[in-house]
Design a protein around this motif. Structure first.
Motif, PDB file in Angstrom:
ATOM      1  N   SER A  85      -9.598 -29.846  21.665  1.00  0.00           N
ATOM      2  CA  SER A  85      -8.595 -29.194  22.530  1.00  0.00           C
ATOM      3  C   SER A  85      -9.257 -28.456  23.690  1.00  0.00           C
ATOM      4  O   SER A  85      -8.938 -27.304  23.964  1.00  0.00           O
ATOM      5  CB  SER A  85      -7.766 -28.198  21.710  1.00  0.00           C
ATOM      6  N   THR A  88      -9.482 -29.515  30.529  1.00  0.00           N
ATOM      7  CA  THR A  88      -9.869 -30.582  31.439  1.00  0.00           C
ATOM      8  C   THR A  88     -10.157 -30.001  32.814  1.00  0.00           C
ATOM      9  O   THR A  88      -9.950 -28.814  33.071  1.00  0.00           O
ATOM     10  CB  THR A  88      -8.748 -31.628  31.573  1.00  0.00           C
ATOM     11  N   LYS A  92      -5.769 -28.700  31.825  1.00  0.00           N
ATOM     12  CA  LYS A  92      -4.921 -29.081  30.686  1.00  0.00           C
ATOM     13  C   LYS A  92      -5.763 -29.109  29.413  1.00  0.00           C
ATOM     14  O   LYS A  92      -6.979 -28.991  29.460  1.00  0.00           O
ATOM     15  CB  LYS A  92      -4.307 -30.464  30.938  1.00  0.00           C
ATOM     16  N   GLN A  94      -7.112 -31.249  26.228  1.00  0.00           N
ATOM     17  CA  GLN A  94      -7.327 -32.604  25.714  1.00  0.00           C
ATOM     18  C   GLN A  94      -8.559 -32.611  24.812  1.00  0.00           C
ATOM     19  O   GLN A  94      -9.434 -31.757  24.927  1.00  0.00           O
ATOM     20  CB  GLN A  94      -7.581 -33.591  26.868  1.00  0.00           C
ATOM     21  N   SER A  95      -8.618 -33.624  23.954  1.00  0.00           N
ATOM     22  CA  SER A  95      -9.856 -33.868  23.219  1.00  0.00           C
ATOM     23  C   SER A  95     -10.876 -34.469  24.187  1.00  0.00           C
ATOM     24  O   SER A  95     -10.509 -34.996  25.247  1.00  0.00           O
ATOM     25  CB  SER A  95      -9.615 -34.840  22.069  1.00  0.00           C
ATOM     26  N   GLU A  98     -10.108 -38.113  24.829  1.00  0.00           N
ATOM     27  CA  GLU A  98      -9.037 -38.332  25.817  1.00  0.00           C
ATOM     28  C   GLU A  98      -9.534 -38.043  27.237  1.00  0.00           C
ATOM     29  O   GLU A  98      -9.157 -38.739  28.192  1.00  0.00           O
ATOM     30  CB  GLU A  98      -7.840 -37.443  25.483  1.00  0.00           C
ATOM     31  N   ASP A 102      -9.531 -40.748  30.343  1.00  0.00           N
ATOM     32  CA  ASP A 102      -8.985 -40.415  31.657  1.00  0.00           C
ATOM     33  C   ASP A 102     -10.021 -40.648  32.746  1.00  0.00           C
ATOM     34  O   ASP A 102      -9.715 -41.186  33.824  1.00  0.00           O
ATOM     35  CB  ASP A 102      -8.529 -38.947  31.694  1.00  0.00           C
TER      36      ASP A 102
END
Length: 260
Positions: A85, A88, A92, A94-95, A98, A102
């Motif tokens: 978690s 970004t 945001k 994200q793992s 992820e 991206d």
């Protein structure tokens, strides 16, 4: 045995990784795409190592019971928080997997391969069958199979060894330099998300996760020489599988160049 002796035992493999010929082969954006499209499997299965450790070192089932070692419980939960978690580049949550996906899409790399594989894993409900039936390079299959064999069969300190010495303690800084050179030479390709991903890894691994993972190994092994020996053995195997992964990616790049 201790951390210093483990580092001595894996020095040869780390030297091979640090000076692997793959790095000189990543010369074009297409080469970079090939690297990302194959390396992403290592980014993904790292998350499974992480969650396997969390499952072993904390209570993730109900009814809840406190696990014995409060220090390792804290260490793994702290690492999970950031890896699963993190913030970004856009602010945001994200793992890291992820974030990597991206970044791949942002710079034009193909994510269909990893998505198709994950779809098969979900459908078959057996990771080993999914690996075996995939069209991945044999070295990538061997890399993934090793990870999930350690998760399935390994003791907690062995899983921690694959996590710590096979992954957290490696070489994202080298790729950051490669990416910055790419950004200078190919300004039309936006690599900002990819550079952020690797820089974030450097920051976390050097300042937080690296020392935490080493402390976790020390807590798990204590004065047990047998455990330290098993950590050394797993660490060597993990790095050899990573060398095999690098060999596979280099082979993919060279084969594409030969076709062109």
């Amino acid at each position: 045995m201790n951390i210093q002796k483990i580092n001595q035992s894996i020095a040869h493999q780390k030297e091979q990784l640090l000076h692997h010929s793959l790095y000189d082969k990543v010369k074009t954006i297409d080469d970079l795409h090939s690297f990302l499209e194959n390396h992403v499997f290592a980014v993904w299965d790292f998350m499974s190592l992480l969650k396997a450790l969390q499952s072993k070192l904390t209570c993730t089932t109900t009814p809840w019971f406190a696990t014995e070692n409060t220090e390792t419980r804290y260490l793994i939960n702290e690492i999970v928080l950031a890896e699963e978690s993190d913030l970004t580049i856009d602010g945001k949550r994200q793992s890291h997997f992820e974030m990597y996906l991206d970044a791949m899409k942002y710079c034009g790399a193909d994510t269909n391969g990893i998505h198709s594989f994950l779809s098969e894993v979900s459908s078959l409900q057996n990771i080993f069958v999914a690996i075996k039936q995939s069209n991945l390079h044999p070295n990538i299959k061997a890399f993934l199979d090793f990870t999930f064999r350690v998760i399935e069969e390994g003791k907690t300190h062995e899983i921690a060894a694959a996590f710590t010495f096979g992954r957290e303690d490696l070489i994202p800084s080298m790729f950051t330099e490669i990416l910055k050179n790419f950004q200078a030479n190919f300004p039309e390709t936006d690599l900002s998300k990819l550079i952020y991903y690797f820089e974030r890894h450097i920051e976390l691994d050097a300042d937080e996760h690296g020392p935490m993972a080493m402390k976790m190994i020390t807590e798990l092994c204590g004065n047990d020489s047998k455990k330290w020996g098993e950590v050394a053995e797993i660490s060597i195997h993990a790095l050899e599988k990573r060398i095999g992964l690098w060999n596979a990616i280099e082979e993919v790049i060279l084969e594409k160049e030969a076709v062109v």
